[in-house]
Write a protein that holds these residues in place. Sequence first.
Motif, PDB file in Angstrom:
ATOM      1  N   LEU A  21       0.847  -1.186   0.000  1.00 42.47           N
ATOM      2  CA  LEU A  21       0.000   0.000   0.000  1.00 42.47           C
ATOM      3  C   LEU A  21       0.886   1.241   0.000  1.00 42.47           C
ATOM      4  O   LEU A  21       2.008   1.198   0.495  1.00 42.47           O
ATOM      5  CB  LEU A  21      -0.908   0.010   1.228  1.00 42.47           C
ATOM      6  CG  LEU A  21      -1.951  -1.100   1.285  1.00 42.47           C
ATOM      7  CD1 LEU A  21      -2.855  -0.894   2.472  1.00 42.47           C
ATOM      8  CD2 LEU A  21      -2.773  -1.146   0.015  1.00 42.47           C
ATOM      9  N   PRO A  22       0.392   2.341  -0.548  1.00 39.84           N
ATOM     10  CA  PRO A  22       1.210   3.554  -0.558  1.00 39.84           C
ATOM     11  C   PRO A  22       1.418   4.057   0.867  1.00 39.84           C
ATOM     12  O   PRO A  22       0.541   3.921   1.720  1.00 39.84           O
ATOM     13  CB  PRO A  22       0.370   4.540  -1.371  1.00 39.84           C
ATOM     14  CG  PRO A  22      -1.015   4.038  -1.254  1.00 39.84           C
ATOM     15  CD  PRO A  22      -0.922   2.556  -1.153  1.00 39.84           C
ATOM     16  N   GLU A  23       2.567   4.600   1.091  1.00 42.53           N
ATOM     17  CA  GLU A  23       2.898   5.111   2.411  1.00 42.53           C
ATOM     18  C   GLU A  23       1.952   6.252   2.784  1.00 42.53           C
ATOM     19  O   GLU A  23       1.519   7.012   1.923  1.00 42.53           O
ATOM     20  CB  GLU A  23       4.330   5.624   2.394  1.00 42.53           C
ATOM     21  CG  GLU A  23       5.052   5.388   3.686  1.00 42.53           C
ATOM     22  CD  GLU A  23       6.525   5.686   3.508  1.00 42.53           C
ATOM     23  OE1 GLU A  23       7.018   6.571   4.204  1.00 42.53           O
ATOM     24  OE2 GLU A  23       7.165   5.031   2.662  1.00 42.53           O
ATOM     25  N   LYS A  24       1.640   6.311   4.033  1.00 43.79           N
ATOM     26  CA  LYS A  24       0.764   7.400   4.480  1.00 43.79           C
ATOM     27  C   LYS A  24       1.533   8.713   4.443  1.00 43.79           C
ATOM     28  O   LYS A  24       2.697   8.764   4.829  1.00 43.79           O
ATOM     29  CB  LYS A  24       0.315   7.134   5.919  1.00 43.79           C
ATOM     30  CG  LYS A  24      -0.867   6.226   5.989  1.00 43.79           C
ATOM     31  CD  LYS A  24      -1.491   6.304   7.349  1.00 43.79           C
ATOM     32  CE  LYS A  24      -2.723   5.450   7.394  1.00 43.79           C
ATOM     33  NZ  LYS A  24      -3.245   5.324   8.739  1.00 43.79           N
TER      34      LYS A  24
ATOM     35  N   GLN B 107       0.185   0.588   9.044  1.00 44.91           N
ATOM     36  CA  GLN B 107       0.813   1.663   8.287  1.00 44.91           C
ATOM     37  C   GLN B 107       1.328   2.763   9.208  1.00 44.91           C
ATOM     38  O   GLN B 107       2.317   3.411   8.901  1.00 44.91           O
ATOM     39  CB  GLN B 107      -0.170   2.215   7.266  1.00 44.91           C
ATOM     40  CG  GLN B 107      -0.388   1.235   6.131  1.00 44.91           C
ATOM     41  CD  GLN B 107      -0.777   1.924   4.852  1.00 44.91           C
ATOM     42  OE1 GLN B 107      -1.852   2.492   4.762  1.00 44.91           O
ATOM     43  NE2 GLN B 107       0.091   1.890   3.876  1.00 44.91           N
TER      44      GLN B 107
ATOM     45  N   ASN C 288       4.226  -1.270   5.200  1.00 44.82           N
ATOM     46  CA  ASN C 288       3.411  -1.007   4.015  1.00 44.82           C
ATOM     47  C   ASN C 288       3.237  -2.237   3.145  1.00 44.82           C
ATOM     48  O   ASN C 288       2.560  -2.196   2.138  1.00 44.82           O
ATOM     49  CB  ASN C 288       4.007   0.130   3.201  1.00 44.82           C
ATOM     50  CG  ASN C 288       3.874   1.455   3.916  1.00 44.82           C
ATOM     51  OD1 ASN C 288       2.824   1.760   4.450  1.00 44.82           O
ATOM     52  ND2 ASN C 288       4.956   2.202   3.981  1.00 44.82           N
ATOM     53  N   LYS C 289       3.889  -3.322   3.546  1.00 45.89           N
ATOM     54  CA  LYS C 289       3.777  -4.539   2.745  1.00 45.89           C
ATOM     55  C   LYS C 289       2.999  -5.563   3.562  1.00 45.89           C
ATOM     56  O   LYS C 289       3.330  -5.821   4.712  1.00 45.89           O
ATOM     57  CB  LYS C 289       5.176  -5.055   2.435  1.00 45.89           C
ATOM     58  CG  LYS C 289       5.218  -5.987   1.268  1.00 45.89           C
ATOM     59  CD  LYS C 289       6.629  -6.349   0.942  1.00 45.89           C
ATOM     60  CE  LYS C 289       6.838  -7.819   1.157  1.00 45.89           C
ATOM     61  NZ  LYS C 289       8.228  -8.216   1.050  1.00 45.89           N
TER      62      LYS C 289
ATOM     63  N   VAL D  23      -6.648   3.387  -2.532  1.00 46.25           N
ATOM     64  CA  VAL D  23      -6.644   4.712  -1.902  1.00 46.25           C
ATOM     65  C   VAL D  23      -7.906   4.895  -1.078  1.00 46.25           C
ATOM     66  O   VAL D  23      -8.900   4.191  -1.273  1.00 46.25           O
ATOM     67  CB  VAL D  23      -6.532   5.839  -2.954  1.00 46.25           C
ATOM     68  CG1 VAL D  23      -5.145   5.913  -3.519  1.00 46.25           C
ATOM     69  CG2 VAL D  23      -7.542   5.658  -4.051  1.00 46.25           C
TER      70      VAL D  23
ATOM     71  N   GLN E 296      -0.314  14.331  -2.890  1.00 47.68           N
ATOM     72  CA  GLN E 296      -0.426  13.016  -3.527  1.00 47.68           C
ATOM     73  C   GLN E 296       0.102  13.135  -4.949  1.00 47.68           C
ATOM     74  O   GLN E 296      -0.115  14.157  -5.594  1.00 47.68           O
ATOM     75  CB  GLN E 296      -1.889  12.585  -3.579  1.00 47.68           C
ATOM     76  CG  GLN E 296      -2.524  12.329  -2.225  1.00 47.68           C
ATOM     77  CD  GLN E 296      -2.278  10.933  -1.727  1.00 47.68           C
ATOM     78  OE1 GLN E 296      -1.587  10.150  -2.374  1.00 47.68           O
ATOM     79  NE2 GLN E 296      -2.804  10.616  -0.567  1.00 47.68           N
TER      80      GLN E 296
ATOM     81  N   ASN F 130      -3.631   0.968  -7.360  1.00 48.77           N
ATOM     82  CA  ASN F 130      -3.372   1.329  -5.988  1.00 48.77           C
ATOM     83  C   ASN F 130      -4.659   1.381  -5.203  1.00 48.77           C
ATOM     84  O   ASN F 130      -5.725   1.600  -5.753  1.00 48.77           O
ATOM     85  CB  ASN F 130      -2.670   2.668  -5.906  1.00 48.77           C
ATOM     86  CG  ASN F 130      -1.502   2.547  -4.994  1.00 48.77           C
ATOM     87  OD1 ASN F 130      -1.538   1.760  -4.051  1.00 48.77           O
ATOM     88  ND2 ASN F 130      -0.463   3.294  -5.263  1.00 48.77           N
TER      89      ASN F 130
ATOM     90  N   ARG G 251      -0.319  -0.664 -13.121  1.00 49.79           N
ATOM     91  CA  ARG G 251      -0.390   0.367 -12.098  1.00 49.79           C
ATOM     92  C   ARG G 251      -1.765   0.359 -11.438  1.00 49.79           C
ATOM     93  O   ARG G 251      -2.766   0.675 -12.068  1.00 49.79           O
ATOM     94  CB  ARG G 251      -0.143   1.739 -12.723  1.00 49.79           C
ATOM     95  CG  ARG G 251       1.305   1.929 -13.095  1.00 49.79           C
ATOM     96  CD  ARG G 251       1.475   3.072 -14.045  1.00 49.79           C
ATOM     97  NE  ARG G 251       2.371   2.688 -15.135  1.00 49.79           N
ATOM     98  CZ  ARG G 251       3.678   2.596 -15.015  1.00 49.79           C
ATOM     99  NH1 ARG G 251       4.246   2.874 -13.882  1.00 49.79           N
ATOM    100  NH2 ARG G 251       4.415   2.229 -16.027  1.00 49.79           N
TER     101      ARG G 251
END
Lengths: 221, 212
Positions: free
Chosen positions: A56-59, B187, B192-193, A198, A67, A196, A194
């Motif tokens: 997951l994308p980092e917070k 998180q 994150n993984k 969100v 973003q 993600n 790609r």
Amino acid sequence: MAEIIQEEKAKGGKKKAKKHAPHIDMTPMVDLMCLLITFFMLTTAFAKAKVMEIVLPEKIDDPNQRQPAVAKSRTVNIILGPDDRIFWYPGSVEPAEYNSNIFPPLAELDYSDKGIRQLLLDKNRTLARKIADLNDKVIKGELVLTQDSLAGSIRKLKTDDDTGPIVLIKAYKKASYGNFVDIMDEMNICGIARYNFVDIAWYEDKMVELAVGNAPATSTN
Amino acid sequence: MPKIKLPTKSPRIDMTPMVDTFCVILTFLMLTATMRQTEPANVDTPFSISEKPTPDFNTITFLVSADEKVFINMDNGPDTAWKFRPKILTEMGKRYGIEFTEAELREFEKYPSSMGVPIMKMKEFLAGKNIKDRNPFQVGIPTDSLDNQLAMWILCARQVNPNINACIKGDANAPFPAVKKVLDNLQDKKVNKFMLITSLEAIKINIDEIQQ
């Protein structure tokens, strides 16, 4: 000489004793083993559970950091709705639109291979074909690759791809975890380069509510 | 000519080869057996096409049941001498001012499945002699922001074993926000993984359809 005769006699005696070799009845032992085997078969977990890795994308804690922007023409927004329903809309909603309460309509899909998969494969045709071709070649033996380098080449194809969709996955609050895994799985099946996950925006919440609220009305008409 | 009459005796079957094969199967099963763990909550994992097997070591598993309870489970590391579990519990105890005895740590180390016990009740839980005594304590790990023990477990586990992988085993019918809470907690701790534990499902893609 006398000794030898004595020996022979002794041997003869032993042979007689052997005649009645005890025959052990193995049946109870077999019974017991059957039982144990059955027990072990039933308690053993042969098939290990599989894992699906996701990143997951980092917070972003820093409010000054923004973003990363995504190309609007390539964006596909998928929203996981309540009751195993799934919606999508292309592009994005501009602030001017949602501030004046104009929401683009959501199109409803389903989780079958005619629904979401068809959409994703359509959008991702060039990349999906490349990956399928590569897999085909390996299966037919035209190209000799190890499993690792095959995965590597597929990853290379994915990073090089610049025409496929950018999929943003959002979950409405009533979505189930199964939906989430299904959609992540669909990304792997369709070879989306790609994608993600969100957080859902407030206006998208509203769009789902509109779509869900409208659905019964349209079905009765 | 009169027929030769064979003596009508019941045939005696020699069981020895059968016993031999059974012995072999039994030994094989005994050696490969990894006992199916009984989880405190029934969880039907969703299906996926992923073929990657679950790692044996360095995992912390979050079990999310359909009724939004969270349980955790971790392993002792690749070697039992590492004793990750008791170390994590000691670390947890330090944070909450609870000191666990040697016997309690040992009990915690060998507990075979997931736990959903608030840390305050951990001592009573470990003192229980059997599942019946212990099950009432399995109420799920508190995750609300006032008393976020889940975050603390993650922190302690990562302190003891920096290589730990986060696995999430959720029920397919679990509401997504319950899982999201676990993801958010992870998180916040810069994980994150994730590995989502799923069951294998065979899916065929129609290649003609793509190539059209």
